[in-house]
Design a protein around this motif. Sequence first.
Motif, short mmCIF file in Angstrom:
data_model
loop_
_atom_site.label_atom_id
_atom_site.label_comp_id
_atom_site.label_asym_id
_atom_site.label_seq_id
_atom_site.Cartn_x
_atom_site.Cartn_y
_atom_site.Cartn_z
N UNK A 7 0.83 -1.21 0.00
CA UNK A 7 0.00 0.00 0.00
C UNK A 7 0.87 1.26 0.00
N UNK A 8 0.46 2.25 -0.78
CA UNK A 8 1.24 3.49 -0.91
C UNK A 8 1.53 4.16 0.44
N UNK A 9 0.55 4.24 1.35
CA UNK A 9 0.86 4.87 2.65
C UNK A 9 1.97 4.13 3.40
N UNK A 10 1.98 2.81 3.33
CA UNK A 10 3.03 2.03 3.99
C UNK A 10 4.37 2.28 3.32
N UNK A 11 4.37 2.30 1.99
CA UNK A 11 5.61 2.55 1.25
C UNK A 11 6.18 3.92 1.61
N UNK A 12 5.30 4.94 1.66
CA UNK A 12 5.77 6.28 2.02
C UNK A 12 6.34 6.31 3.43
N UNK A 31 15.45 -4.27 7.44
CA UNK A 31 15.55 -4.03 8.88
C UNK A 31 14.19 -4.24 9.56
N UNK A 32 13.13 -3.71 8.97
CA UNK A 32 11.79 -3.86 9.53
C UNK A 32 11.32 -5.32 9.49
N UNK A 33 11.66 -6.03 8.44
CA UNK A 33 11.31 -7.45 8.37
C UNK A 33 12.00 -8.24 9.48
N UNK A 34 13.29 -7.95 9.72
CA UNK A 34 14.01 -8.63 10.80
C UNK A 34 13.34 -8.35 12.14
#
Length: 92
Positions: A7-12, A31-34
């Motif tokens: 989603x664009x908001x998440x990407x931003x 980093x966030x996935x880890x």
Amino acid sequence: MLIRNVPEPLKREIEQAARKVGQSLSGKAIDLLWKGMSVEKERRLEPNFSAWESIRSAFANESAIDNEFAETMAEIEAARKEDFGPLVEGFD
């Protein structure tokens, strides 16, 4: 790895977080996935209830914590002893 339909908001939000710390979008996403994976791992490990606590909880949810619970636990323990013997030699 290719991730579609972000989603664009998440990407931003990830882009802004990456810019704040001087990381690339990919680096910040990794980093966030880890971090997310470590939180998931902790959640799987946290509810470390014993079988007794799990059974007691089920009885408590049914408001059957009185004698019915004690009787059932006594039956379970008797069956366990029948199958495996006492927990420690010399103790019943």
